[in-house]
Design a protein around this motif. Structure first.
Motif, PDB file in Angstrom:
ATOM      1  N   VAL A 190       2.310  -4.244   7.607  1.00  0.00           N
ATOM      2  CA  VAL A 190       1.656  -5.327   7.622  1.00  0.00           C
ATOM      3  C   VAL A 190       0.317  -4.941   7.075  1.00  0.00           C
ATOM      4  O   VAL A 190      -0.413  -4.318   7.456  1.00  0.00           O
ATOM      5  CB  VAL A 190       1.392  -6.288   8.798  1.00  0.00           C
ATOM      6  N   PHE A 223       5.760 -11.909   1.555  1.00  0.00           N
ATOM      7  CA  PHE A 223       4.608 -12.511   0.993  1.00  0.00           C
ATOM      8  C   PHE A 223       4.404 -13.816   1.472  1.00  0.00           C
ATOM      9  O   PHE A 223       5.449 -14.579   1.448  1.00  0.00           O
ATOM     10  CB  PHE A 223       4.437 -12.307  -0.636  1.00  0.00           C
ATOM     11  N   PRO A 224       3.166 -14.373   1.571  1.00  0.00           N
ATOM     12  CA  PRO A 224       3.027 -15.856   1.718  1.00  0.00           C
ATOM     13  C   PRO A 224       3.136 -16.615   0.682  1.00  0.00           C
ATOM     14  O   PRO A 224       2.952 -16.370  -0.404  1.00  0.00           O
ATOM     15  CB  PRO A 224       1.744 -15.811   2.425  1.00  0.00           C
ATOM     16  N   TYR A 233       6.567 -17.821   4.603  1.00  0.00           N
ATOM     17  CA  TYR A 233       6.734 -16.602   4.116  1.00  0.00           C
ATOM     18  C   TYR A 233       8.159 -16.238   3.516  1.00  0.00           C
ATOM     19  O   TYR A 233       8.979 -16.649   4.059  1.00  0.00           O
ATOM     20  CB  TYR A 233       6.527 -15.491   5.032  1.00  0.00           C
ATOM     21  N   THR A 278       3.484 -16.840   9.670  1.00  0.00           N
ATOM     22  CA  THR A 278       2.430 -15.891   9.598  1.00  0.00           C
ATOM     23  C   THR A 278       3.140 -14.541   9.513  1.00  0.00           C
ATOM     24  O   THR A 278       4.088 -14.131   9.731  1.00  0.00           O
ATOM     25  CB  THR A 278       1.686 -15.796  10.938  1.00  0.00           C
ATOM     26  N   ALA A 279       2.205 -13.529   8.865  1.00  0.00           N
ATOM     27  CA  ALA A 279       2.868 -12.182   8.696  1.00  0.00           C
ATOM     28  C   ALA A 279       3.449 -11.619  10.156  1.00  0.00           C
ATOM     29  O   ALA A 279       4.201 -10.778   9.921  1.00  0.00           O
ATOM     30  CB  ALA A 279       1.618 -11.242   8.136  1.00  0.00           C
ATOM     31  N   VAL A 335       6.958 -12.379  10.560  1.00  0.00           N
ATOM     32  CA  VAL A 335       7.902 -11.669   9.590  1.00  0.00           C
ATOM     33  C   VAL A 335       8.010 -10.354  10.153  1.00  0.00           C
ATOM     34  O   VAL A 335       9.061  -9.690  10.329  1.00  0.00           O
ATOM     35  CB  VAL A 335       7.165 -11.607   8.237  1.00  0.00           C
ATOM     36  N   ALA A 336       6.857  -9.555  10.631  1.00  0.00           N
ATOM     37  CA  ALA A 336       6.872  -8.333  11.439  1.00  0.00           C
ATOM     38  C   ALA A 336       7.845  -8.380  12.405  1.00  0.00           C
ATOM     39  O   ALA A 336       8.663  -7.404  12.754  1.00  0.00           O
ATOM     40  CB  ALA A 336       5.506  -7.798  11.753  1.00  0.00           C
ATOM     41  N   ILE A 340       4.639  -5.976   4.082  1.00  0.00           N
ATOM     42  CA  ILE A 340       4.632  -7.204   4.357  1.00  0.00           C
ATOM     43  C   ILE A 340       2.974  -7.577   4.126  1.00  0.00           C
ATOM     44  O   ILE A 340       2.114  -6.955   4.773  1.00  0.00           O
ATOM     45  CB  ILE A 340       4.658  -7.605   5.976  1.00  0.00           C
ATOM     46  N   LEU A 341       2.944  -8.503   3.228  1.00  0.00           N
ATOM     47  CA  LEU A 341       1.368  -8.779   2.654  1.00  0.00           C
ATOM     48  C   LEU A 341       1.035 -10.033   3.580  1.00  0.00           C
ATOM     49  O   LEU A 341       1.661 -11.118   3.741  1.00  0.00           O
ATOM     50  CB  LEU A 341       1.346  -9.294   1.208  1.00  0.00           C
ATOM     51  N   ASP A 342      -0.089  -9.715   4.204  1.00  0.00           N
ATOM     52  CA  ASP A 342      -0.736 -10.731   5.075  1.00  0.00           C
ATOM     53  C   ASP A 342      -1.550 -11.857   4.391  1.00  0.00           C
ATOM     54  O   ASP A 342      -2.752 -11.389   3.778  1.00  0.00           O
ATOM     55  CB  ASP A 342      -1.433  -9.986   6.156  1.00  0.00           C
TER      56      ASP A 342
END
Ligand code: TXA
Ligand code: MG
Length: 316
Positions: free
Chosen positions: A5, A28-29, A34, A152-153, A156-157, A167-169
């Motif tokens: 992240v 990505f968001p 996401y 949220t990131a 995803v994680a 993973i782009l937060d």
């Protein structure tokens, strides 16, 4: 596994673009949820998305673009699509349109359909990623199959951390609900999935949607899937006279009129990436049928077998 992240800084967005161009997966968001993004034109990358999600079948993916002009390379826009793109893009509206003849998107991304779902997201990070990648990005929601969509990131994680290069937060997603999916391939527009852009808002621009009771074409419906013209003979261990062979693994039987191997090394991701293109190549007059070797019912093999069974059943 430790998930990568990282903040959605300009440097990380540039790296995300390079990773996507190299066939890697980047989460990505978007303004909705996401997305688990990949280069939509790269069969292997698209297959890796299906593998990461653990989908038991190949649902077609939404292809993300910056706007109407990029989308028009992939899909055929009619007057309704033009009006809606002008009114709601960028934003949480996905349009299902006829796939253009020159569309470079992976056949696997559209699950072999002759239609394509396109959307231009409004989230600044999603747009920056599209700019950095410089190509259409296929992105389902970044969750494993059967889980709720991540907003949220950290979601995803938790769900896909080990499967994603980055993973782009970009913080929590403002809409938090997946985009409206609108089918414009028929005479009447039809909502396939409700979302933030409402039926009323759409009808105000293009008139009434499909009347109640009109058949809504669900993406899984057989008739909309590519089926071979030739009979498919599944779980074949040998070839019969005149048959083409769609092989899998190192032990392909001899004697076929023509053989293509989904993956000589027995790799299911490679096999998924090759599936639709090889089915089309073998589906030509002159062969009596296409014999397909058994594919293991595990991982992506489930989705491959689901697709093969549907294609074979059409002919019954
Ligand atoms: O908000 C969203 O749309 C998010 C973000 C990441 O953009 N994406 C998303 O993707 O929700 P996914 O793969 O989870 O859902 C895509 C939906 C599925 O219901 C799929 O069946 C439908 O879009 N779809 C995609 N291509 C289609 C097609 N050619 N025809 C009909 N439905 C299609
Ligand atoms: Mg989803």
């Amino acid at each position: 596994m430790a998930a990568r992240v990282v903040p959605a800084s300009p440097e990380n967005i540039a790296r995300a673009g390079a990773l996507l161009r190299a066939g890697r997966l980047v989460a990505f968001p978007t303004e909705t949820v996401y997305g688990l993004g990949c280069d939509a034109t790269d069969d292997r990358a698209v297959a890796a998305v299906f593998a990461a999600k653990g989908r038991p079948e190949f649902n077609p993916l939404i292809v993300h673009v910056l706007g109407r002009s990029e989308a028009a390379v992939l899909a055929e826009f009619d007057a309704r699509a033009d009006t809606l793109a002008a009114g709601f893009w960028p934003g949480p509206l996905t349009l299902v349109l006829p796939r253009s003849a020159a569309c470079p998107v992976s056949l696997l991304a559209t699950a072999g359909l002759d239609t394509i779902a396109v959307r231009a997201p409004s989230h600044p990070v999603a747009r920056a990623v599209l700019e950095a990648a410089g190509r259409p990005i296929a992105a389902p929601s970044a969750n494993r199959s059967g889980e709720v969509s991540p907003t949220t990131a950290a979601h995803v994680a938790d769900s896909l951390g080990g499967e994603v290069a980055m993973i782009l937060d970009g913080g929590p997603c403002p809409v938090g609900l997946e985009s409206t999916v609108l089918d414009l391939t028929g005479a009447h527009a039809a909502i396939l999935r409700p979302g933030a852009v409402t039926e009323e808002a759409i009808a105000a621009r293009i008139g009434p949607l499909a009347p109640p009771g009109a058949a809504v074409r669900a993406p899984g419906m057989l008739a909309r899937h590519y089926a071979t013209r030739l009979p498919l003979r599944l779980k074949a261990h040998e070839v019969r006279p005149g048959e083409a062979l769609l092989a899998f693994g190192p032990d392909a039987p001899m004697g076929a009129a023509h053989t293509l191997n989904l993956s000589p090394g027995g790799d299911l991701v490679e096999a998924a990436a090759n599936l639709f293109a090889m089915m089309r190549t073998l589906d030509r007059p002159g062969f009596s049928a296409i014999a397909v070797m058994p594919i293991p019912e595990q991982g992506l093999g489930q989705a491959i077998n689901d697709r093969l069974r549907r294609a074979a059943a059409r002919l019954a």
